[in-house]
Enzyme design. Structure first.
Site, PDB file in Angstrom:
ATOM      1  N   ARG A  41       0.881  -1.190   0.000  1.00 21.02           N
ATOM      2  CA  ARG A  41       0.000   0.000   0.000  1.00 21.02           C
ATOM      3  C   ARG A  41       0.904   1.221   0.000  1.00 21.02           C
ATOM      4  NH1 ARG A  41      -5.387   1.651   3.360  1.00 21.02           N
ATOM      5  NH2 ARG A  41      -6.146   0.065   1.942  1.00 21.02           N
ATOM      6  N   HIS A  80      -7.452   0.438  -6.528  1.00 26.32           N
ATOM      7  CA  HIS A  80      -7.665  -0.382  -5.325  1.00 26.32           C
ATOM      8  C   HIS A  80      -8.355  -1.679  -5.782  1.00 26.32           C
ATOM      9  CE1 HIS A  80      -7.860  -1.384  -1.242  1.00 26.32           C
ATOM     10  NE2 HIS A  80      -8.747  -0.532  -0.779  1.00 26.32           N
ATOM     11  N   GLN A 113     -10.186  -4.176  -3.397  1.00 28.39           N
ATOM     12  CA  GLN A 113     -11.482  -3.650  -2.955  1.00 28.39           C
ATOM     13  C   GLN A 113     -12.558  -3.981  -3.990  1.00 28.39           C
ATOM     14  OE1 GLN A 113     -12.229  -1.665   0.003  1.00 28.39           O
ATOM     15  NE2 GLN A 113     -14.255  -2.266  -0.689  1.00 28.39           N
ATOM     16  N   ASP A 161     -17.332   6.898  -1.893  1.00 27.47           N
ATOM     17  CA  ASP A 161     -16.053   6.842  -1.159  1.00 27.47           C
ATOM     18  C   ASP A 161     -15.761   8.271  -0.694  1.00 27.47           C
ATOM     19  OD1 ASP A 161     -13.548   6.126  -0.176  1.00 27.47           O
ATOM     20  OD2 ASP A 161     -12.569   6.158  -2.156  1.00 27.47           O
ATOM     21  N   CYS A 204     -16.662   1.656   0.527  1.00 22.64           N
ATOM     22  CA  CYS A 204     -15.480   0.835   0.830  1.00 22.64           C
ATOM     23  C   CYS A 204     -15.010   1.002   2.268  1.00 22.64           C
ATOM     24  CB  CYS A 204     -14.357   1.171  -0.138  1.00 22.64           C
ATOM     25  SG  CYS A 204     -13.918   2.909  -0.135  1.00 22.64           S
ATOM     26  N   ARG A 246     -13.657  -8.577   1.817  1.00 18.53           N
ATOM     27  CA  ARG A 246     -12.229  -8.358   1.570  1.00 18.53           C
ATOM     28  C   ARG A 246     -11.451  -9.621   1.931  1.00 18.53           C
ATOM     29  NH1 ARG A 246     -10.282  -3.265   1.394  1.00 18.53           N
ATOM     30  NH2 ARG A 246      -8.543  -4.416   0.497  1.00 18.53           N
TER      31      ARG A 246
HETATM   32  N1  NVA Z   1     -10.009   6.592  -1.778  1.00 14.77           N
HETATM   33  C1  NVA Z   1      -9.657   6.224  -0.422  1.00 14.77           C
HETATM   34  C2  NVA Z   1      -9.898   4.773  -0.205  1.00 14.77           C
HETATM   35  C3  NVA Z   1      -9.627   4.292   1.193  1.00 14.77           C
HETATM   36  C4  NVA Z   1      -9.858   2.830   1.343  1.00 14.77           C
HETATM   37  C5  NVA Z   1      -8.209   6.579  -0.173  1.00 14.77           C
HETATM   38  O1  NVA Z   1      -7.364   6.356  -1.069  1.00 14.77           O
HETATM   39  O2  NVA Z   1      -7.890   7.081   0.898  1.00 14.77           O
HETATM   40  N1   CP Z   2     -11.402  -0.079   2.320  1.00 15.76           N
HETATM   41  C1   CP Z   2     -10.135  -0.102   2.744  1.00 15.76           C
HETATM   42  O1   CP Z   2      -9.206  -0.329   1.977  1.00 15.76           O
HETATM   43  O2   CP Z   2      -9.992   0.127   4.077  1.00 15.76           O
HETATM   44  P1   CP Z   2      -8.620   0.298   4.832  1.00 15.76           P
HETATM   45  O3   CP Z   2      -8.030   1.613   4.419  1.00 15.76           O
HETATM   46  O4   CP Z   2      -8.996   0.267   6.293  1.00 15.76           O
HETATM   47  O5   CP Z   2      -7.712  -0.825   4.475  1.00 15.76           O
END
Ligand code: NVA
Ligand code: CP
Length: 318
Positions: free
Chosen positions: A114, A141, A144, A235, A275, A303
């Site tokens: 990540r 993602h 997800q 989101d 999400c 997930r």
């Molecule tokens: N679009 C959000 C998703 C978090 C799971 C982010 O990148 O922070």
């Molecule tokens: N939806 C998601 O990816 O959540 P986290 O940021 O908690 O991993």
């Protein structure tokens, strides 16, 4: 949901040693096969033992669902995870990624990364000799999206011809939903404020990959997007790394809150998706998170099942 036939098993065996950086790294058959395996694992109809394989987690951003679901998935598959927090490894002191990826490939069997820039993820995949999985970048993602379409698949008999309306920022989650949806024959409509639409090249890519006549449409009108839709999705307005834009985005996104008014324009059977994490009263109303149409916590649970299927496939455990 389809049983795992020999044909599906053969499709899944082709995923061994493959990276999963983008939803487009899988074709339609592979995406469907992974969802079928995820469903079997969720039902307890299938047990897979990976025998002590090790997943390395490199997370440069916060995470609850992705991190824990990867950890639990690996444990359930008989494997283990090692937490490679960049602040505690030499990465945090500037050791080059190319050396880190090569060294970790000697210890681990698979990496979940990540990070911010998608290019960084691609560099891990380039230098690592083991599969690299996208645990979220600024661009996509894909894990997800697998869980999200597994969730839709549990509700609707067939995904082909269904419509998912995504209301909000044309971000990483929207990109993966468009591509993965296209591969599954789901029409995806995205409604974003002007200037926050998904990138044209991603829309083009998703349209090019679509099966069964599925369409990808982008509009600035949330009501148009949700009209008759089977799933409403949103989101956060400011993703991780965009915290300084929060105030500006709050203004730009006014009118894009997923609420009961929008749900009233969707199909009577429509489900509500997010999400998570969510900001109640911003991109989604508190009522919608807890309403009977909400499948938000199923998404979170899925997930685990989707990533268990993915890990089993890339580690050749089938
Ligand atoms: N679009 C959000 C998703 C978090 C799971 C982010 O990148 O922070
Ligand atoms: N939806 C998601 O990816 O959540 P986290 O940021 O908690 O991993």
């Amino acid at each position: 949901m389809a049983e795992i036939t020999h044909g599906v098993a053969a499709v899944l065996s082709d995923l061994k040693n493959r990276d999963f950086l983008s939803s487009s790294d899988l074709n339609s058959e592979e995406t469907k096969a992974l969802l079928a395996l995820a469903f079997q694992l969720k039902q307890g109809h299938r047990r897979i033992d990976l025998g002590n394989r090790v997943l390395g987690l490199i997370f440069t951003k916060a995470s609850t669902r992705t991190r824990v679901s990867f950890q639990v998935a690996m444990t359930r598959l008989g494997g283990q995870t090692v937490d490679l927090n960049p602040q505690l490894t030499q990465l945090g002191r500037g050791e080059p990624l190319e050396d880190t990826a090569r060294v970790l490939s000697r210890f681990c069997d698979v990496l979940a990364v990540r990070t911010y820039a998608h290019k960084e993820l691609e560099s891990y995949a380039y230098w690592a000799s083991i599969p690299v999985l996208n645990a979220l970048t600024d661009f996509e993602h894909p894990c997800q999206a697998l869980a999200d379409y597994l969730t839709m698949r549990e509700v609707f008999d067939d995904l082909e011809g269904r419509t998912l309306a995504y209301i909000g920022d044309g971000n990483n989650v929207a990109n993966s939903l468009m591509i993965c949806g296209a591969l599954l024959g789901v029409n995806v409509r995205v409604a974003s404020p002007k200037g926050f639409e998904p990138m044209p090249e991603v829309i083009k890519k998703a349209n090019a990959l679509s099966i069964a006549g599925a369409t990808i449409e982008v509009t600035n009108d949330p009501i148009k997007a949700v009209n008759g839709a089977d799933a409403l999705y949103t989101d956060v307005w400011a993703s991780m790394g965009q915290e300084q834009e929060q105030a500006h985005r709050q203004k730009a996104f006014s009118g894009f809150c997923l609420n009961e008014d929008l749900l009233g324009n969707a199909s009577p059977e429509a489900i509500v998706m997010h999400c998570l994490p969510a900001h109640r009263g911003e991109e989604i109303s508190a009522e919608l998170i807890g309403c009977t149409a909400s499948r938000i916590f199923d998404q979170a649970e899925n997930r685990l099942h989707a990533q268990q299927a993915l890990l089993a496939a890339v580690l050749g455990g089938l």
